[in-house]
Design a protein around this motif. Structure first.
Motif, short mmCIF file in Angstrom:
data_model
loop_
_atom_site.label_atom_id
_atom_site.label_comp_id
_atom_site.label_asym_id
_atom_site.label_seq_id
_atom_site.Cartn_x
_atom_site.Cartn_y
_atom_site.Cartn_z
N ALA A 125 0.84 -1.20 0.00
CA ALA A 125 0.00 0.00 0.00
C ALA A 125 0.87 1.25 0.00
CB ALA A 125 -0.93 -0.01 1.21
N THR A 126 1.95 1.22 0.77
CA THR A 126 2.87 2.37 0.81
C THR A 126 3.52 2.59 -0.54
OG1 THR A 126 3.31 1.93 3.16
CG2 THR A 126 4.89 3.31 1.97
N LEU A 127 3.96 1.50 -1.17
CA LEU A 127 4.59 1.61 -2.49
C LEU A 127 3.61 2.12 -3.53
CD1 LEU A 127 6.98 1.12 -4.40
CD2 LEU A 127 6.21 -1.27 -4.62
N ALA A 128 2.38 1.62 -3.49
CA ALA A 128 1.37 2.06 -4.45
C ALA A 128 1.07 3.55 -4.28
CB ALA A 128 0.09 1.25 -4.27
N MET A 129 0.97 4.01 -3.04
CA MET A 129 0.70 5.42 -2.80
C MET A 129 1.89 6.29 -3.22
SD MET A 129 -2.37 5.68 -1.80
CE MET A 129 -2.69 4.29 -2.87
N ALA A 130 3.11 5.77 -3.03
CA ALA A 130 4.31 6.53 -3.44
C ALA A 130 4.35 6.69 -4.95
CB ALA A 130 5.57 5.83 -2.94
N THR A 131 4.05 5.62 -5.70
CA THR A 131 4.04 5.73 -7.17
C THR A 131 2.91 6.64 -7.63
OG1 THR A 131 2.69 3.72 -7.38
CG2 THR A 131 5.08 3.45 -7.48
N ASP A 132 1.77 6.56 -6.95
CA ASP A 132 0.64 7.42 -7.30
C ASP A 132 0.99 8.89 -7.08
OD1 ASP A 132 -2.44 7.62 -7.82
OD2 ASP A 132 -2.12 8.80 -5.99
N LEU A 133 1.60 9.19 -5.93
CA LEU A 133 1.96 10.58 -5.62
C LEU A 133 3.02 11.09 -6.59
CD1 LEU A 133 1.74 13.02 -3.74
CD2 LEU A 133 3.49 11.97 -2.29
N THR A 134 4.00 10.26 -6.91
CA THR A 134 5.05 10.68 -7.85
C THR A 134 4.46 11.00 -9.21
OG1 THR A 134 6.67 9.31 -6.69
CG2 THR A 134 7.23 10.01 -8.92
N ASN A 135 3.55 10.14 -9.68
CA ASN A 135 2.93 10.38 -10.98
C ASN A 135 2.13 11.68 -10.97
OD1 ASN A 135 2.12 9.53 -13.71
ND2 ASN A 135 0.09 9.26 -12.81
N ARG A 136 1.40 11.93 -9.90
CA ARG A 136 0.59 13.16 -9.83
C ARG A 136 1.48 14.40 -9.71
NH1 ARG A 136 -4.82 11.95 -8.89
NH2 ARG A 136 -5.20 9.75 -8.39
N LEU A 137 2.59 14.27 -8.98
CA LEU A 137 3.48 15.41 -8.79
C LEU A 137 4.17 15.81 -10.08
CD1 LEU A 137 5.03 17.37 -6.90
CD2 LEU A 137 6.68 15.53 -6.51
N PHE A 138 4.55 14.81 -10.90
CA PHE A 138 5.34 15.11 -12.09
C PHE A 138 4.51 15.20 -13.36
CE2 PHE A 138 8.74 13.84 -9.29
CZ PHE A 138 9.82 14.60 -9.71
N SER A 139 3.34 14.58 -13.41
CA SER A 139 2.55 14.57 -14.65
C SER A 139 1.63 15.79 -14.70
CB SER A 139 1.74 13.27 -14.75
OG SER A 139 2.59 12.16 -14.86
N ASN A 140 2.24 16.96 -14.69
CA ASN A 140 1.48 18.21 -14.79
C ASN A 140 2.45 19.31 -15.21
OD1 ASN A 140 2.37 19.94 -12.33
ND2 ASN A 140 2.03 17.88 -11.49
N ASP A 141 1.89 20.45 -15.57
CA ASP A 141 2.73 21.56 -16.03
C ASP A 141 2.56 22.78 -15.14
OD1 ASP A 141 4.68 22.39 -17.76
OD2 ASP A 141 3.30 23.19 -19.26
N ASN A 142 2.21 22.56 -13.87
CA ASN A 142 2.06 23.65 -12.92
C ASN A 142 3.43 24.28 -12.66
OD1 ASN A 142 2.13 24.88 -10.16
ND2 ASN A 142 -0.05 24.37 -10.22
N PRO A 143 3.60 25.58 -12.93
CA PRO A 143 4.94 26.19 -12.80
C PRO A 143 5.49 26.13 -11.38
CG PRO A 143 3.26 27.86 -13.22
CD PRO A 143 2.61 26.54 -13.44
N LEU A 144 4.63 26.26 -10.37
CA LEU A 144 5.11 26.21 -8.99
C LEU A 144 5.60 24.81 -8.65
CD1 LEU A 144 2.44 28.39 -7.14
CD2 LEU A 144 4.79 29.01 -7.79
N LEU A 145 4.84 23.80 -9.08
CA LEU A 145 5.26 22.42 -8.82
C LEU A 145 6.53 22.09 -9.60
CD1 LEU A 145 1.94 20.35 -8.72
CD2 LEU A 145 3.50 20.85 -6.83
#
Length: 417
Positions: A359-379
C-alpha cells in the motif's frame, strides 16, 4: 497452532496438491518453485496453452528486476537460465522537462557504485523469464502444470479448497493462490473487493535500436502528460515505456511506424544517436488497483491479483516477487511446525507482512505520478529544486538506491542473498 488431532486429519486428507495456483505467468510459477524447496506440491493452472506462453515473441514487456528479485531467482536456480539475456542497470538518471526542449538542468543521478552489493538490478525481457520458469517447472516433480484451462468455481471448507475447471476437471488442495492479474477471478469469486482508480494514461511500449551504447544507464524523463522511461537491454537496444494521456496515446498508437518515430524523437532526444523502431508497438492502460484483503478462507493473493500500480518506478513485478518470497516463507515455516498452511492465522502472517508495504509503495508511485505529470509552474520549480538538492545529499541518495535495489524493509530469506 492447530491442535495435533486436527493437523493429523488435515494431513491424511487426499489432495491433488498442497497448493493450487491460478495463473501461470511469472509470480505463480515462481511461488510453485519456492514451495517445492520445502517439499510442498503445487498445481499451476493457466488459461493459455503452454506453447503460446513458451514461444511468445517480444511483446514490448521487459522488467527492471531489482537486486533483491535477482537474488530470489538465483536462489531458485532460475537466474543462470536467463543471465545471458539480462542487462545490468548501472545508473539511473531522472530528469524533468518538456518534449522537444530537453531536460531541466536539475536532475537525479543514482550510481550503483554508491552501494556495495553490485548493480541495482537487471533489465530482462518477459519472454526469457517466462520460458525459464516453464522449463524449471517441468524439471520439478513437485509441480504439475495445467494449461489451456480456466477456473469456473472455487469452494473452501475446513480441510481443503476445491476448484472446478472449464474442462470439468475438479482439483482439491490445501491452499488456493490467486496469481491471475488485476482482474483476478480468484479474488472476485472469494468476494474480495478492490480499491483503485484509473490515471487516464496509457503506456506506449516498444523496443528501440540506437546508434550509441547506453552503458547500462536507465533514464526516466518526466513530461507534463506522463513519464518516458528508457531502459537498457542487451546491445544497443532500449525498451521504452512512454505514458501519455489516453487520447494522445490512442492517436500515437494509430500512426504508422515512421510517423510514430517522428513524434517519439523529440521526446527521446539524440543522446543515443540515431534511433529506429525494433519490432511491434504495444499499449497498456494504466491504473491503480489494490485488493481490500490479500487473504480469504484458504486463499492468498499475490502479484497484480493483490496490487497493481503505475509503472513509474518499475516496481510492479518486484512487489509481486516479494509477495512470492514472503508467502513461501510463511507456508514453509508453518509446514515445518506442523501447522495447516492455509489456516487463517498462518495466512494472516503473510497479509500483515505484505499489505502495508505494498500500500505504501502504491501510494508513493501514485503521488510521484501526480506530482510530475502536470505543467504547474510552482510544482515544476519545487520538484526541480528538490531533485537538485537531493543530488547533493549522498546519504539520502544512497537510501534511494538501496530502495530501488529492493534492499530495504523486512526482506524474506530468499531475497537476502
Amino acid at each position: 497452532m492447530d491442535n495435533p488431532a486436527r493437523t493429523d486429519i488435515l494431513n491424511s486428507m487426499e489432495h491433488d496438491s498442497d497448493i493450487l495456483i491460478i495463473g501461470g505467468g511469472l509470480n505463480g510459477p515462481t511461488l510453485a518453485l519456492a514451495a517445492a524447496r520445502a517439499g510442498l506440491t503445487s498445481t499451476v493452472i493457466d488459461a493459455l496453452p503452454e506453447p503460446t506462453r513458451r514461444n511468445a515473441a517480444f511483446d514490448g514487456r521487459a522488467y527492471a528486476l531489482a537486486l533483491a528479485s535477482v537474488r530470489l531467482l538465483r536462489n531458485l536456480r532460475i537466474w543462470d537460465r536467463v543471465a545471458e539475456n539480462a542487462q545490468p542497470m548501472l545508473e539511473i538518471k531522472v530528469s524533468d522537462g518538456r518534449a522537444g526542449q530537453g531536460p531541466s538542468p536539475f536532475f537525479l543521478h543514482f550510481d550503483h557504485a554508491e552501494i556495495e552489493e553490485g548493480p541495482m538490478g537487471h533489465m530482462l525481457e518477459d519472454r526469457f523469464l517466462r520460458r525459464a520458469l516453464i522449463d524449471a517447472m517441468k524439471e520439478t516433480p513437485e509441480i504439475t502444470q495445467v494449461s489451456g484451462d480456466t477456473v469456473t468455481a472455487q469452494e473452501a471448507d475446513i480441510t481443503s479448497v476445491t476448484i472446478t475447471l472449464a474442462s470439468g476437471k475438479v482439483l482439491r488442495g490445501r491452499l488456493l493462490v490467486g496469481a491471475d492479474g488485476r482482474a483476478s477471478g480468484t479474488a472476485a469469486r472469494a468476494g474480495i473487493r478492490r480499491t483503485g482508480w484509473g490515471y487516464r494514461q496509457t503506456a506506449l511500449v516498444a523496443a528501440i535500436e540506437h546508434e550509441r551504447p547506453h552503458h547500462g544507464i536507465a533514464h526516466q524523463f518526466f513530461m507534463p502528460p506522463g513519464p518516458l522511461a528508457i531502459l537498457p537491454l542487451p546491445g544497443n537496444v532500449s525498451s521504452i515505456v512512454w505514458s501519455e494521456t489516453d487520447e494522445t496515446a490512442a492517436r500515437f498508437s494509430a500512426l504508422s511506424d515512421d510517423a510514430f518515430m517522428e513524434v517519439l524523437r523529440p521526446r527521446f532526444g539524440d543522446f543515443l544517436g540515431a534511433i529506429k523502431l525494433r519490432g511491434k508497438r504495444y499499449t497498456y492502460p494504466l491504473n491503480l488497483t489494490i485488493a481490500n484483503s490479500f487473504i480469504a478462507d484458504r486463499l492468498a493473493l499475490i502479484g497484480d491479483a493483490a496490487h497493481g500500480m503505475h509503472p513509474i518506478a518499475g516496481q510492479g513485478l518486484n512487489a509481486g516477487l516479494r509477495d512470492v518470497a514472503a508467502l513461501a516463507q510463511v507456508v514453509t515455516e508453518a509446514s515445518h511446525r506442523g501447522e495447516d498452511i492455509a489456516a487463517t492465522d498462518v495466512l494472516s502472517r503473510y497479509q500483515q507482512w505484505r499489505r502495508f508495504d505494498t500500500a505504501t509503495l502504491a501510494m508513493a508511485t501514485d503521488l510521484t505520478n501526480r506530482l510530475f505529470s502536470n505543467d504547474n509552474p510552482l510544482l515544476r520549480a519545487a520538484r526541480d529544486l528538490g531533485m537538485g538538492a537531493l543530488g547533493h545529499m549522498p546519504a539520502l541518495r544512497r537510501g534511494f538506491i538501496r530502495e530501488a535495489a529492493g534492499l530495504t524493509g523486512d526482506l524474506p530469506e530468499l531475497m537476502r542473498g
